[in-house]
Design an enzyme around this catalytic site. Structure first.
Site, mmCIF file in Angstrom:
data_model
loop_
_atom_site.group_PDB
_atom_site.id
_atom_site.type_symbol
_atom_site.label_atom_id
_atom_site.label_comp_id
_atom_site.label_asym_id
_atom_site.label_seq_id
_atom_site.Cartn_x
_atom_site.Cartn_y
_atom_site.Cartn_z
ATOM 1 N N PHE A 125 35.409 48.596 46.723
ATOM 2 C CA PHE A 125 35.062 47.349 46.041
ATOM 3 C C PHE A 125 34.930 46.241 47.095
ATOM 4 O O PHE A 125 35.852 46.028 47.894
ATOM 5 C CB PHE A 125 36.131 46.988 45.001
ATOM 6 C CG PHE A 125 35.701 45.857 44.125
ATOM 7 C CD1 PHE A 125 34.788 46.067 43.103
ATOM 8 C CD2 PHE A 125 36.157 44.579 44.334
ATOM 9 C CE1 PHE A 125 34.359 45.020 42.300
ATOM 10 C CE2 PHE A 125 35.736 43.523 43.539
ATOM 11 C CZ PHE A 125 34.832 43.751 42.516
ATOM 12 N N LYS A 222 42.606 45.685 33.848
ATOM 13 C CA LYS A 222 41.784 46.848 33.496
ATOM 14 C C LYS A 222 42.577 47.742 32.525
ATOM 15 O O LYS A 222 42.735 47.411 31.373
ATOM 16 C CB LYS A 222 41.382 47.607 34.774
ATOM 17 C CG LYS A 222 40.565 46.779 35.752
ATOM 18 C CD LYS A 222 40.166 47.623 36.943
ATOM 19 C CE LYS A 222 39.571 46.801 38.070
ATOM 20 N NZ LYS A 222 38.307 46.153 37.750
ATOM 21 N N ARG A 370 28.739 52.675 34.344
ATOM 22 C CA ARG A 370 30.136 53.144 34.269
ATOM 23 C C ARG A 370 30.601 53.176 32.806
ATOM 24 O O ARG A 370 30.340 52.240 32.038
ATOM 25 C CB ARG A 370 31.060 52.224 35.067
ATOM 26 C CG ARG A 370 30.753 52.158 36.546
ATOM 27 C CD ARG A 370 31.856 51.422 37.301
ATOM 28 N NE ARG A 370 32.134 50.095 36.743
ATOM 29 C CZ ARG A 370 33.049 49.259 37.222
ATOM 30 N NH1 ARG A 370 33.806 49.622 38.252
ATOM 31 N NH2 ARG A 370 33.240 48.070 36.683
HETATM 32 C C1 LIG Z 1 39.235 48.239 43.617
HETATM 33 C C2 LIG Z 1 39.226 46.788 43.287
HETATM 34 N N1 LIG Z 1 39.911 45.910 44.050
HETATM 35 C C3 LIG Z 1 39.907 44.591 43.757
HETATM 36 C C4 LIG Z 1 39.223 44.092 42.666
HETATM 37 C C5 LIG Z 1 39.152 42.637 42.283
HETATM 38 O O1 LIG Z 1 40.116 41.852 42.762
HETATM 39 P P1 LIG Z 1 40.365 40.370 42.199
HETATM 40 O O2 LIG Z 1 41.263 40.510 41.010
HETATM 41 O O3 LIG Z 1 40.985 39.678 43.348
HETATM 42 O O4 LIG Z 1 39.058 39.774 41.803
HETATM 43 C C6 LIG Z 1 38.518 44.975 41.851
HETATM 44 C C7 LIG Z 1 37.792 44.441 40.678
HETATM 45 O O5 LIG Z 1 37.208 45.089 39.892
HETATM 46 C C8 LIG Z 1 38.514 46.346 42.178
HETATM 47 O O6 LIG Z 1 37.809 47.198 41.423
#
Ligand SMILES: Cc1ncc(COP(=O)(O)O)c(C=O)c1O
Length: 411
Positions: A125, A222, A370
């Site tokens: 991500f 999520k 997805r």
């Molecule tokens: C693997 C992963 N890391 C981090 C994030 C997002 O982080 P944040 O809550 O800081 O926007 C996501 C968002 O979907 C994600 O899928």
């Protein structure tokens, strides 16, 4: 191929069926996007209203003590610790995932001052890459990010590596990484690990201490159904507590915040990973979602999520043939997180047509659709109906209508 009656029979035998009633799900919607934003737990709506009206409205500032506001990051962290294989006192719920990643990677780098390499999965991500790139730039000490893909991770971990910062379940393909094996390889090379559990918490069993993980972060919006923008979590193994330091040291990370000292002294334990005043209304919503995930049997949740994903793939391959979809996720449920990704060159308009028809998934550029299989509220019959809708959209060619081509800000 399973028919609709057989899917309904599976729902009747499902031990998790009672959880569906805990969610305020809109009529006529099949929600396959809990891998992005979980739906509203009824208790979350009630708790947020109660915290606003009673704790804020009547308790006012006294509620920091009397309503447990001040201890909320620790209290929620302790609840999640039980779900994710951590101990009480090793986790807090606070800030955004990206901010927690910044703090955790900074703390890990600080524990390996003579090493300069951070291993990451390039296709991860993007915020994770951006956050660590930003950290390295500001540290300005010659850190290099070694971007690799899943099959190259073990070879990339050598004696120059300070930190291995990976996501357990991939945001696009949902492929799972071997947390215990990679952590062992990192430790053998003298490196530390930071795991992102955004797509794991609430969907895939996680045993942080069993895997020997050093740090972990993840979101609660999520599969934990904590609400839009609900605070994230941060785990640090107890063995690092005395020596870890993080750069966003605020008064909530101070040993005695209410002494209002001029100079910083870190709190003992996980509290030093906090920074400042927490979003109490959001934490109230998150706690309701976390409580539900903690009440469910994790093995049953994983088994059901896997079975829903398997059913989706099986129905898709028998009912939606010849329309150009490719499976991007591992076919084997044991190698997959909670969602199934398909690619299609016209993925965006197809997803918009699906959403208009009441089947909500999401799209990730350039061509990924997805579908999330969150175990607490989805039914087997929902999967059956969703594939029927997709088949109809493809066979009628309805997705080609002009209104589905209009790209919106959030996909
Ligand atoms: C693997 C992963 N890391 C981090 C994030 C997002 O982080 P944040 O809550 O800081 O926007 C996501 C968002 O979907 C994600 O899928």
């Amino acid at each position: 191929m399973m028919n609709r009656e057989q899917a309904t029979a599976l729902d009747q035998a499902d031990p998790l069926t009672p959880f569906r009633a805990e969610f305020a799900l809109p009529e006529g919607i099949i929600y396959l996007n809990g891998n992005s934003l979980g739906p509203l737990p009824a208790r979350a709506a009630a708790r947020v209203a109660e915290v606003a009206a009673k704790e804020w409205g009547e308790g006012l500032i006294r509620s920091w003590n009397s309503a447990g506001w001040y201890s909320a990051p620790r209290r929620l962290g302790d609840k999640l610790a039980g779900l994710l294989g951590a101990e009480s006192g090793e986790m807090v719920v606070t800030d955004a995932t990206g901010l927690n990643l910044f703090k955790a990677v900074a703390a890990a780098l600080d524990l390996r001052p003579d090493r300069k390499v951070i291993v990451m999965e390039g296709s991860n991500f993007p915020t994770n890459n951006y956050i660590v790139q930003g950290l390295a730039r500001f540290l300005d000490r010659g850190h290099e990010i070694r971007f690799v893909e899943k099959d190259e991770i073990l070879q990339a971990i050598g004696p120059d590596v300070a930190v291995v910062a990976l996501t357990h379940a991939h945001y696009k393909t949902a492929h799972l990484l071997d947390m215990a094996g990679i952590t062992a390889a990192a430790h053998a090379a003298g490196a530390l690990t930071v795991w992102d559990l955004c797509h794991s918490a609430g969907a895939v069993p996680v045993d942080l201490n069993g895997a020997g993980a050093d740090f972990a972060v993840g979101c609660s919006y999520k599969y934990l159904n904590g609400g839009p923008g609900s605070p994230a979590f941060l785990f640090a193994a107890r063995r690092h507590h005395a020596s870890m330091r993080q750069p966003l040291s605020g008064w909530w990370s101070h040993a005695t915040p209410f002494a209002f000292d001029r100079d910083f002294q870190p709190a003992e334990g996980i509290a030093r990973m906090l920074t400042g005043t927490q979003p109490i209304l959001s934490l109230a919503g998150a706690e309701a979602g976390i409580d539900l995930a903690c009440r469910a049997n994790a093995a049953q949740a994983r088994a059901k999520s896997s079975a829903l994903g398997d059913l989706f793939i099986e129905l898709l391959e028998s009912r939606v043939t010849g329309h150009g979809f490719n499976l991007e996720s591992p076919r084997l449920a044991a190698e997959r997180g909670g969602h199934v990704a398909l690619s299609h060159p016209q993925g965006y308009p197809i997803m918009k047509a699906l959403i208009e028809a009441g089947v909500i998934g999401d799209f990730r550029a350039p061509d990924t659709l997805r579908f999330g299989f969150s175990p607490l509220y989805l039914r087997y019959v929902d999967v059956w109906d969703a594939v029927a809708v997709l088949a109809e959209i493809m066979e009628s060619g309805r997705w080609q209508e002009a209104r589905f081509q209009q790209v919106e800000a959030v996909t």
